[in-house]
Design an enzyme around this catalytic site. Sequence first.
Site, short mmCIF file in Angstrom:
data_model
loop_
_atom_site.label_atom_id
_atom_site.label_comp_id
_atom_site.label_asym_id
_atom_site.label_seq_id
_atom_site.Cartn_x
_atom_site.Cartn_y
_atom_site.Cartn_z
CE LYS A 144 -31.42 10.89 -10.63
NZ LYS A 144 -32.17 9.78 -11.23
CG ASP A 197 -28.75 -0.91 -18.98
OD1 ASP A 197 -27.81 -0.29 -19.53
OD2 ASP A 197 -28.96 -0.88 -17.77
CG ASP A 222 -30.23 6.16 -25.80
OD1 ASP A 222 -30.60 6.68 -24.73
OD2 ASP A 222 -29.38 6.69 -26.56
CB VAL A 223 -34.11 6.04 -21.31
CG1 VAL A 223 -34.24 4.66 -20.72
CG2 VAL A 223 -32.92 6.80 -20.72
CE1 TYR A 239 -27.86 11.59 -10.50
CE2 TYR A 239 -27.82 12.41 -8.25
CZ TYR A 239 -28.10 11.40 -9.15
OH TYR A 239 -28.64 10.21 -8.71
CG ASN A 273 -33.06 2.09 -12.15
OD1 ASN A 273 -32.79 2.40 -11.00
ND2 ASN A 273 -32.17 1.50 -12.96
N1 NAD Z 1 -26.47 4.54 -6.28
C1 NAD Z 1 -26.84 5.62 -5.62
O1 NAD Z 1 -26.20 6.01 -4.62
C2 NAD Z 1 -28.06 6.40 -6.05
C3 NAD Z 1 -28.56 7.36 -5.14
C4 NAD Z 1 -29.68 8.10 -5.52
C5 NAD Z 1 -30.31 7.87 -6.72
N2 NAD Z 1 -29.80 6.93 -7.57
C6 NAD Z 1 -30.50 6.75 -8.85
O2 NAD Z 1 -30.92 5.40 -8.98
C7 NAD Z 1 -30.91 5.02 -10.35
C8 NAD Z 1 -30.06 3.77 -10.54
O3 NAD Z 1 -28.74 4.08 -10.12
P1 NAD Z 1 -27.57 3.01 -9.91
O4 NAD Z 1 -26.81 3.48 -8.75
O5 NAD Z 1 -28.10 1.63 -9.96
O6 NAD Z 1 -26.72 3.37 -11.22
P2 NAD Z 1 -25.89 2.42 -12.23
O7 NAD Z 1 -24.99 3.33 -13.00
O8 NAD Z 1 -25.28 1.34 -11.46
O9 NAD Z 1 -27.03 1.87 -13.17
C9 NAD Z 1 -27.73 2.73 -14.06
C10 NAD Z 1 -28.06 1.96 -15.32
O10 NAD Z 1 -28.67 2.88 -16.24
C11 NAD Z 1 -28.17 2.58 -17.54
N3 NAD Z 1 -28.29 3.73 -18.43
C12 NAD Z 1 -27.58 4.87 -18.41
N4 NAD Z 1 -27.91 5.65 -19.46
C13 NAD Z 1 -28.87 5.00 -20.14
C14 NAD Z 1 -29.61 5.29 -21.32
N5 NAD Z 1 -29.43 6.42 -22.01
N6 NAD Z 1 -30.54 4.39 -21.72
C15 NAD Z 1 -30.73 3.23 -21.05
N7 NAD Z 1 -30.04 2.89 -19.94
C16 NAD Z 1 -29.13 3.76 -19.50
C17 NAD Z 1 -26.71 2.19 -17.30
O11 NAD Z 1 -26.17 1.47 -18.39
C18 NAD Z 1 -26.82 1.37 -16.02
O12 NAD Z 1 -26.99 0.01 -16.28
C19 NAD Z 1 -30.39 6.23 -11.13
O13 NAD Z 1 -31.49 6.96 -11.63
C20 NAD Z 1 -29.65 7.02 -10.06
O14 NAD Z 1 -29.57 8.38 -10.38
C21 NAD Z 1 -28.70 6.19 -7.26
#
Ligand code: NAD
Length: 261
Positions: free
Chosen positions: A163, A37, A63-64, A159, A90
């Site tokens: 996706k 992360d 950083d991904v 977004y 993720n």
């Molecule tokens: N929460 C929702 O309602 C939801 C719904 C559909 C899909 N998603 C997807 O699920 C996944 C996780 O979402 P979440 O809700 O836990 O989000 P979150 O924001 O709580 O966690 C995402 C994590 O990704 C990290 N991140 C962001 N950019 C980064 C980078 N460049 N390199 C490394 N790490 C990085 C952030 O620091 C964070 O810790 C995401 O892909 C999101 O799009 C979430």
Amino acid sequence: MNRVDGKVALVTGGARGIGGETAKLLAKAGAKVVITDLLERDGKAMADVINEAGGVACFFRHDVTSETEWAQVVAETVKQYGGLDILVNNAGVWARGVIEETTIEDFDKLCAVNLKGVFLGTKHAIGAMKTRPPDADSGSIVNLSSTAGLVGSATSAVYSMTKGGVRLFTKSTAIEVRGRGYNIRCNSVHPGATESPMQDDILATSNMSPNEIKEFMENRNLLGRFGKPLDIANAILFLASNDSAFMTGSEVVVDGGYTAR
Ligand SMILES: NC(=O)c1ccc[n+]([C@@H]2O[C@H](COP(=O)([O-])OP(=O)(O)OC[C@H]3O[C@@H](n4cnc5c(N)ncnc54)[C@H](O)[C@@H]3O)[C@@H](O)[C@H]2O)c1
């Protein structure tokens, strides 16, 4: 026996939210987990929680969007734990915005993390997984898409675009790796609105009152509640493990029935 006993799993964006819960669940199910992360403090804390509970985990700041860092993280994972069996792509970002007001900078950021990050992770994981013997458990790549990758989004078209891209990249990956004779499966997970810091941001920027949020959620899906990170992590564990041995190129929707109507 635990479902991913002795396997090595890498979870991007694993410091919190869905990724954090997934890292904990994979460790509980027997995997050695590499959490990556941008958030160093939270990522280290998540690894500590797992190790203190008797699991095995470590954290790398990563950083991904950086190919150099992907090469380092995968090499370090293989060096430390002897291989890579499971990759959970993720890490993701969300941003509210109507198309007319979305800047190129906003667009590039969403594409960099949500698309480039998944591409690079897949590219480097294939390199580490492709020599698996055909009779071994498959390497498993699990990509986080969204219901916004299945149906249009009212809050962020870009977004949704990213996706949707993850959904088809997943299917293409599944086809390509089999075509090249690699023992690797690749599937996507499509969460509906799920409690997490990302969801907190979505709600905070919605201008809805707490009562309106409650009403919104009760009517949004058939089960009348937000998803919990564990609801999503359970599906990810299933796809990561051999329980899903006959699944590749599939999409698993975990949305309380949101897309059923
Ligand atoms: N929460 C929702 O309602 C939801 C719904 C559909 C899909 N998603 C997807 O699920 C996944 C996780 O979402 P979440 O809700 O836990 O989000 P979150 O924001 O709580 O966690 C995402 C994590 O990704 C990290 N991140 C962001 N950019 C980064 C980078 N460049 N390199 C490394 N790490 C990085 C952030 O620091 C964070 O810790 C995401 O892909 C999101 O799009 C979430």
